[in-house]
Scaffold this motif. Structure first.
Motif, mmCIF file in Angstrom:
data_model
loop_
_atom_site.group_PDB
_atom_site.id
_atom_site.type_symbol
_atom_site.label_atom_id
_atom_site.label_comp_id
_atom_site.label_asym_id
_atom_site.label_seq_id
_atom_site.Cartn_x
_atom_site.Cartn_y
_atom_site.Cartn_z
ATOM 1 N N ALA A 1 0.819 -1.220 0.000
ATOM 2 C CA ALA A 1 0.000 0.000 0.000
ATOM 3 C C ALA A 1 0.856 1.275 0.000
ATOM 4 N N GLU A 2 1.975 1.214 0.710
ATOM 5 C CA GLU A 2 2.819 2.417 0.789
ATOM 6 C C GLU A 2 3.370 2.797 -0.592
ATOM 7 N N ARG A 3 3.710 1.768 -1.367
ATOM 8 C CA ARG A 3 4.209 2.041 -2.728
ATOM 9 C C ARG A 3 3.092 2.623 -3.605
ATOM 10 N N ILE A 4 1.865 2.152 -3.384
ATOM 11 C CA ILE A 4 0.723 2.674 -4.156
ATOM 12 C C ILE A 4 0.509 4.153 -3.808
ATOM 13 N N THR A 5 0.502 4.439 -2.512
ATOM 14 C CA THR A 5 0.326 5.838 -2.090
ATOM 15 C C THR A 5 1.456 6.699 -2.655
ATOM 16 N N GLU B 1 3.344 10.925 -6.262
ATOM 17 C CA GLU B 1 4.276 11.357 -7.305
ATOM 18 C C GLU B 1 3.520 11.797 -8.556
ATOM 19 N N LYS B 2 2.505 11.025 -8.925
ATOM 20 C CA LYS B 2 1.767 11.341 -10.155
ATOM 21 C C LYS B 2 0.978 12.647 -10.013
ATOM 22 N N LEU B 3 0.307 12.802 -8.862
ATOM 23 C CA LEU B 3 -0.577 13.968 -8.694
ATOM 24 C C LEU B 3 0.133 15.167 -8.075
ATOM 25 N N LYS B 4 1.340 14.946 -7.577
ATOM 26 C CA LYS B 4 2.128 16.014 -6.930
ATOM 27 C C LYS B 4 1.386 16.612 -5.728
ATOM 28 N N ILE B 5 0.767 15.731 -4.959
ATOM 29 C CA ILE B 5 0.122 16.172 -3.711
ATOM 30 C C ILE B 5 0.496 15.204 -2.599
ATOM 31 N N GLY B 6 0.340 15.650 -1.352
ATOM 32 C CA GLY B 6 0.572 14.797 -0.201
ATOM 33 C C GLY B 6 -0.752 14.332 0.379
ATOM 34 N N LEU B 7 -0.662 13.582 1.458
ATOM 35 C CA LEU B 7 -1.873 13.093 2.126
ATOM 36 C C LEU B 7 -2.684 14.273 2.650
ATOM 37 N N ASP C 1 -6.454 21.756 -9.434
ATOM 38 C CA ASP C 1 -7.633 21.807 -10.312
ATOM 39 C C ASP C 1 -8.887 21.242 -9.642
ATOM 40 N N GLY C 2 -8.751 20.820 -8.368
ATOM 41 C CA GLY C 2 -9.913 20.314 -7.633
ATOM 42 C C GLY C 2 -10.348 18.923 -8.065
ATOM 43 N N ARG C 3 -9.480 18.218 -8.807
ATOM 44 C CA ARG C 3 -9.879 16.908 -9.348
ATOM 45 C C ARG C 3 -9.716 15.789 -8.322
ATOM 46 N N PHE C 4 -8.608 15.793 -7.573
ATOM 47 C CA PHE C 4 -8.327 14.690 -6.657
ATOM 48 C C PHE C 4 -7.975 15.174 -5.253
ATOM 49 N N THR C 5 -8.433 14.415 -4.258
ATOM 50 C CA THR C 5 -7.955 14.553 -2.878
ATOM 51 C C THR C 5 -7.430 13.182 -2.476
ATOM 52 N N GLU D 1 1.790 -0.228 -8.919
ATOM 53 C CA GLU D 1 2.230 1.154 -9.165
ATOM 54 C C GLU D 1 1.885 1.575 -10.588
ATOM 55 N N LYS D 2 1.871 0.599 -11.513
ATOM 56 C CA LYS D 2 1.586 0.922 -12.914
ATOM 57 C C LYS D 2 0.074 1.128 -13.131
ATOM 58 N N ASN D 3 -0.742 0.158 -12.674
ATOM 59 C CA ASN D 3 -2.167 0.286 -13.010
ATOM 60 C C ASN D 3 -2.870 1.407 -12.231
ATOM 61 N N VAL D 4 -2.318 1.804 -11.082
ATOM 62 C CA VAL D 4 -2.996 2.891 -10.353
ATOM 63 C C VAL D 4 -2.894 4.196 -11.142
ATOM 64 N N GLY D 5 -1.782 4.409 -11.817
ATOM 65 C CA GLY D 5 -1.623 5.616 -12.633
ATOM 66 C C GLY D 5 -2.608 5.606 -13.783
ATOM 67 N N GLU D 6 -2.758 4.430 -14.410
ATOM 68 C CA GLU D 6 -3.711 4.322 -15.536
ATOM 69 C C GLU D 6 -5.140 4.546 -15.061
ATOM 70 N N LEU D 7 -5.444 4.032 -13.864
ATOM 71 C CA LEU D 7 -6.793 4.233 -13.311
ATOM 72 C C LEU D 7 -7.075 5.722 -13.102
ATOM 73 N N LEU D 8 -6.095 6.415 -12.551
ATOM 74 C CA LEU D 8 -6.299 7.848 -12.280
ATOM 75 C C LEU D 8 -6.470 8.636 -13.578
ATOM 76 N N ASP D 9 -5.757 8.203 -14.619
ATOM 77 C CA ASP D 9 -5.896 8.893 -15.917
ATOM 78 C C ASP D 9 -7.319 8.803 -16.442
ATOM 79 N N ARG D 10 -8.023 7.733 -16.091
ATOM 80 C CA ARG D 10 -9.385 7.555 -16.599
ATOM 81 C C ARG D 10 -10.422 8.375 -15.815
ATOM 82 N N LEU D 11 -10.037 8.882 -14.644
ATOM 83 C CA LEU D 11 -10.982 9.645 -13.812
ATOM 84 C C LEU D 11 -10.893 11.125 -14.156
ATOM 85 N N LYS D 12 -11.884 11.634 -14.819
ATOM 86 C CA LYS D 12 -11.836 13.032 -15.285
ATOM 87 C C LYS D 12 -12.264 14.008 -14.206
#
Ligand code: FES
Length: 157
Positions: A93-97, A102-108, A114-118, A146-157
């Protein structure tokens, strides 16, 4: 008072309360309804809920701060909640977080500009057999890498 349920939510509130022998036993679904209507549970919403539930504000505050499903500040359109409890932790889980940060450039606890993700970490979501996993709004995403989580986030507009 600044906040008040819409007529539709008021009907839902009455239906929820009617299902319980005591009004205050309906606190969780009523708070969930409030979060759906107002977006998050602000101090004003807590006060409103305390009035309609006939309980002290401190009791509402106690419930809201105990459960991670309630947000006390505005959140992004997609609320990412990564499970960090032992089975998910052992499965990475830590690697996923870390990959999400890293992808979204935000912390916990932070929201993208842009208000897209928390991004949040939460305790067990009862899907340990498919660890590591996360919940985004009302949906579960399981067997994350680590790979598929990035792809999942790309699909969430
Ligand atoms: S430990 Fe993650 S879902 Fe149970």
């Amino acid at each position: 008072m600044a906040v008040k349920f819409s007529d539709e939510s008021l009907k839902k509130f009455e239906a929820i309360v009617a299902r319980y022998p005591q009004k205050n036993a309906a606190m969780l679904p009523v708070l969930y309804l409030a979060q759906q209507e107002f977006g998050y549970i602000s101090p004003e919403v807590m006060e409103y809920v305390s009035q309609i539930m006939d309980v002290p504000v401190a009791r509402v505050l106690g419930v809201v701060t105990f459960y991670t499903m309630f947000n006390t500040k505005p959140i992004g359109r997609h609320h990412i909640q990564v499970c960090r409890t032992l089975p998910c932790a052992l499965a990475g889980a830590e690697r996923i977080t870390g990959a999400i940060k890293e992808k979204l450039k935000i912390g916990l606890g932070e929201t993208t500009p842009d208000g897209r993700f928390t991004l949040s970490e939460v305790e067990c979501l009862a899907s340990c057999g498919t660890a590591p996993m996360m919940q985004v709004n009302d949906d579960y995403y399981e067997n994350l890498t680590e790979k598929n989580v990035g792809e999942l986030l790309d699909r969430l507009k």
